[in-house]
Structures are given as C-alpha cells and as structure tokens.
Design a protein around this motif. Sequence first.
Motif, mmCIF file in Angstrom:
data_model
loop_
_atom_site.group_PDB
_atom_site.id
_atom_site.type_symbol
_atom_site.label_atom_id
_atom_site.label_comp_id
_atom_site.label_asym_id
_atom_site.label_seq_id
_atom_site.Cartn_x
_atom_site.Cartn_y
_atom_site.Cartn_z
ATOM 1 N N VAL A 97 -18.160 11.590 -22.344
ATOM 2 C CA VAL A 97 -17.443 10.427 -22.721
ATOM 3 C C VAL A 97 -18.399 9.255 -22.444
ATOM 4 C CG1 VAL A 97 -15.285 11.419 -22.438
ATOM 5 C CG2 VAL A 97 -16.492 9.873 -20.480
ATOM 6 N N GLN A 98 -19.474 9.138 -21.861
ATOM 7 C CA GLN A 98 -20.360 7.996 -21.466
ATOM 8 C C GLN A 98 -20.839 7.354 -22.918
ATOM 9 O OE1 GLN A 98 -23.224 8.506 -18.353
ATOM 10 N NE2 GLN A 98 -21.833 9.599 -17.027
ATOM 11 N N HIS A 99 -21.277 8.150 -23.653
ATOM 12 C CA HIS A 99 -21.743 7.743 -24.972
ATOM 13 C C HIS A 99 -20.685 7.041 -25.847
ATOM 14 C CE1 HIS A 99 -19.712 11.250 -26.716
ATOM 15 N NE2 HIS A 99 -19.903 10.643 -27.738
ATOM 16 N N LEU A 100 -19.436 7.375 -25.557
ATOM 17 C CA LEU A 100 -18.516 6.318 -26.323
ATOM 18 C C LEU A 100 -18.727 4.961 -25.758
ATOM 19 C CD1 LEU A 100 -15.451 8.968 -26.042
ATOM 20 C CD2 LEU A 100 -17.172 8.383 -28.159
ATOM 21 N N PHE A 101 -19.215 4.641 -24.691
ATOM 22 C CA PHE A 101 -19.067 3.288 -24.065
ATOM 23 C C PHE A 101 -20.281 2.356 -25.015
ATOM 24 C CE2 PHE A 101 -16.604 4.992 -21.081
ATOM 25 C CZ PHE A 101 -16.035 3.685 -20.394
ATOM 26 N N LYS A 102 -21.094 3.165 -25.744
ATOM 27 C CA LYS A 102 -21.963 2.417 -26.858
ATOM 28 C C LYS A 102 -21.146 1.431 -27.873
ATOM 29 C CE LYS A 102 -25.611 5.325 -25.734
ATOM 30 N NZ LYS A 102 -26.754 6.410 -26.364
ATOM 31 N N PHE A 103 -20.055 2.197 -28.220
ATOM 32 C CA PHE A 103 -19.245 1.508 -29.168
ATOM 33 C C PHE A 103 -18.522 0.205 -28.349
ATOM 34 C CE2 PHE A 103 -19.661 5.842 -30.637
ATOM 35 C CZ PHE A 103 -20.103 5.634 -31.607
ATOM 36 N N ASN A 104 -18.475 0.059 -27.439
ATOM 37 C CA ASN A 104 -17.973 -1.243 -26.691
ATOM 38 C C ASN A 104 -19.118 -2.270 -26.678
ATOM 39 O OD1 ASN A 104 -16.642 -3.135 -25.125
ATOM 40 N ND2 ASN A 104 -16.117 -1.647 -23.452
ATOM 41 N N PRO A 105 -18.507 -3.546 -27.506
ATOM 42 C CA PRO A 105 -19.513 -4.472 -27.720
ATOM 43 C C PRO A 105 -19.694 -5.182 -26.551
ATOM 44 C CG PRO A 105 -17.422 -5.153 -28.691
ATOM 45 C CD PRO A 105 -17.377 -3.598 -28.198
ATOM 46 N N ILE A 106 -18.871 -5.257 -25.448
ATOM 47 C CA ILE A 106 -18.917 -6.142 -24.308
ATOM 48 C C ILE A 106 -19.692 -5.557 -23.203
ATOM 49 C CG2 ILE A 106 -16.733 -5.605 -23.051
ATOM 50 C CD1 ILE A 106 -18.362 -9.110 -23.319
ATOM 51 N N TYR A 107 -19.817 -3.982 -23.292
ATOM 52 C CA TYR A 107 -20.422 -3.108 -22.327
ATOM 53 C C TYR A 107 -21.962 -3.625 -22.005
ATOM 54 C CZ TYR A 107 -23.229 0.502 -20.225
ATOM 55 O OH TYR A 107 -24.121 1.392 -19.603
ATOM 56 N N PRO A 108 -22.687 -3.801 -22.884
ATOM 57 C CA PRO A 108 -24.234 -4.285 -22.488
ATOM 58 C C PRO A 108 -24.391 -5.555 -21.872
ATOM 59 C CG PRO A 108 -23.961 -4.245 -25.076
ATOM 60 C CD PRO A 108 -22.503 -3.452 -24.350
ATOM 61 N N LEU A 109 -23.258 -6.280 -22.194
ATOM 62 C CA LEU A 109 -23.366 -7.592 -21.550
ATOM 63 C C LEU A 109 -22.974 -7.605 -19.962
ATOM 64 C CD1 LEU A 109 -21.908 -10.182 -24.053
ATOM 65 C CD2 LEU A 109 -23.892 -10.382 -22.774
ATOM 66 N N VAL A 110 -21.771 -6.760 -19.980
ATOM 67 C CA VAL A 110 -21.456 -6.636 -18.384
ATOM 68 C C VAL A 110 -22.292 -5.809 -17.579
ATOM 69 C CG1 VAL A 110 -19.429 -5.348 -16.960
ATOM 70 C CG2 VAL A 110 -18.969 -6.696 -18.867
ATOM 71 N N ALA A 111 -22.862 -4.819 -18.087
ATOM 72 C CA ALA A 111 -24.178 -3.977 -17.264
ATOM 73 C C ALA A 111 -25.213 -5.003 -17.220
ATOM 74 C CB ALA A 111 -24.328 -2.993 -18.312
ATOM 75 N N SER A 112 -25.627 -5.867 -18.013
ATOM 76 C CA SER A 112 -26.729 -6.617 -17.785
ATOM 77 C C SER A 112 -26.409 -7.731 -16.684
ATOM 78 C CB SER A 112 -27.117 -7.419 -19.009
ATOM 79 O OG SER A 112 -27.448 -6.417 -20.177
ATOM 80 N N TYR A 113 -25.381 -8.242 -16.616
ATOM 81 C CA TYR A 113 -24.865 -8.998 -15.439
ATOM 82 C C TYR A 113 -25.054 -8.253 -14.390
ATOM 83 C CZ TYR A 113 -22.777 -12.902 -18.005
ATOM 84 O OH TYR A 113 -22.530 -13.955 -18.797
ATOM 85 N N GLN A 114 -24.608 -7.159 -14.137
ATOM 86 C CA GLN A 114 -24.751 -6.024 -13.170
ATOM 87 C C GLN A 114 -25.950 -5.916 -12.655
ATOM 88 O OE1 GLN A 114 -22.181 -3.164 -14.585
ATOM 89 N NE2 GLN A 114 -20.386 -3.953 -13.637
ATOM 90 N N ASN A 115 -26.751 -5.747 -13.646
ATOM 91 C CA ASN A 115 -28.519 -5.339 -13.400
ATOM 92 C C ASN A 115 -29.047 -6.548 -12.671
ATOM 93 O OD1 ASN A 115 -27.994 -2.774 -14.403
ATOM 94 N ND2 ASN A 115 -29.143 -3.342 -16.412
ATOM 95 N N VAL A 116 -28.871 -7.515 -13.397
ATOM 96 C CA VAL A 116 -29.530 -9.015 -12.810
ATOM 97 C C VAL A 116 -28.947 -9.379 -11.435
ATOM 98 C CG1 VAL A 116 -30.445 -9.516 -15.408
ATOM 99 C CG2 VAL A 116 -28.412 -10.522 -14.022
ATOM 100 N N LEU A 117 -27.960 -9.254 -11.251
ATOM 101 C CA LEU A 117 -27.353 -9.735 -10.249
ATOM 102 C C LEU A 117 -27.263 -8.760 -8.891
ATOM 103 C CD1 LEU A 117 -24.152 -11.870 -11.484
ATOM 104 C CD2 LEU A 117 -26.342 -12.789 -10.506
#
Length: 264
Positions: free
Chosen positions: A204-224
């Motif tokens: 089911v992890q690949h389904l999150f690629k269809f969530n447009p806000i996911y890369p933004l949230v993940a990027s915040y978590q990555n940099v912080l």
Amino acid sequence: MKDMFRAAWAYRYFIFSSIKNDLRLRFIRSKLGALWMVIHPLMQVLIFATILSEVLSAKLPGVENKHAYALYLMAGILCWTLFAETISKCLNLFIDSGNLMKKMAFPRICLPLIAAGTMLVNNLLLLLAIFGVFAVMGHYPPVEALWLPALILLTIAFAMAIGLLLGVLNVFMRDIGQVVPVILQAMFWLTPIVYSMTILPERVQHLFKFNPIYPLVASYQNVLLFGRPPMWSELLMLVAGSIGIAAVALVVFRRASPEMVDAL
C-alpha cells in the motif's frame, strides 16, 4: 491576468495594511495575543505524542524516544497546518468578505493575497515556536533546514491555488463548504504525519504517491528531523501541478468576479 497582477501591485499598501489589521484585530481583545496561533497545533502535537508514542515510536526509523516522536509530529504538522488552514480560510474568503466587496471598490484579487499574507505570518510564528520546542528537547535542525523557506512558499502556493478555486466555486455552490472539511480530515489521516510510511505494508505504500501533500510533508520531515534533502522529483511535479491549478483558478476567478457580488 496581467491586469490582475498590476492591480494587486497598485494596491500593495492596501494589502499590507489589511494583513496588519487582520492580525491586530485577532489579538486586540486577547491577553495571550499571538500565542493563540501556535497553542492549538502544539497541543495537538502534545496529545498525539503522549497517546501514540508508546505504540509507534519503536517502529519509526531513527526515532527511539518520545521526544524524537514529538519532533517527527511537529515537522509534519508544521506543513499540514499551513496547507489545511490556508484552504479553509480561502474556502469562505469571498463569502465572509461579501459586505466589504459590496461597500468598497478594490481589485478582488487583493482578498486572496491578504489571506495568503495572513497565513504566512501565522505559519512563521508557529515555526518559531516549534524551533523553540526543538531547542528545549535538545534537537537542532540540520543544515538541510535551509530548504524550509522554499518548502513553505511551495506549500502556501499549492494551498492558495486550490483554495482560490474552491473559494470561488463555494460562492455559487455552498455544498463545497461542507464537503472540503471532510476531505481535509480524511487527507490528514492518509498522510504520514502521526505515523511513518515504514509501518505500512509495502503493497500500500505506493498508493501514497497519489497523495499530493505527501511529498511536502515528507520533505519537511526530511529537512527538520532526518537531515535529508527534500523529495525533489516529486516536488517538481507538485510545482507543475500548482501552476496548472493556479492558472485555472485565476481564469475562473476572473470570469466569476463580476457575478460574485450578486450571488452574495
């Protein structure tokens, strides 16, 4: 569209003063003032961290203690708060400003710009509060956090594009104002904010690629938190999507603007 941007530039002092007055009016009768901007999201973090840390902290990669789990939550909520509250504000922006639109003659494009400025100030205050909590917890964001301003601008641009379109449509179809909060609530739980992607089944992890806000949230978590760069490939697609939605929203806004006052 150039005419709208020229009008906005001509009324830039009106926009700045309106942002200032909007913020001042929110706190003029409040003893805690700007603290109310950050109390709710920080309390949300505290509740989630207290209740869920025992369940999830051991399963989060690189997060071995409750403090680290709270940091993970705050990084995601910083992004989500700006995104969701900007859309919510834009959703009823023209309805709430109906009397102002009827009494004053000014470019209507000023209203979403005022909303964007207000939400940006709110988010910056929340960011300062979160950095303060980070320091108390002994965590200092890595150098990758320098990408945070770009992520914030992308978040508010994406949210404003969607919010402007929904705000215009909501003037003529009020059901939109009832549906959007439900969708936002569902999106919150479908975005890895209170949990990590790694605890989900791989199928089911690949389904999150269809969530447009996911890369933004993940990027915040990555940099912080994790000291990793933003998810550039996914964010570039989000930039393209934001530009496309913004173009549609501006066209719809321009065509509907003369009729909005009558509908209100």
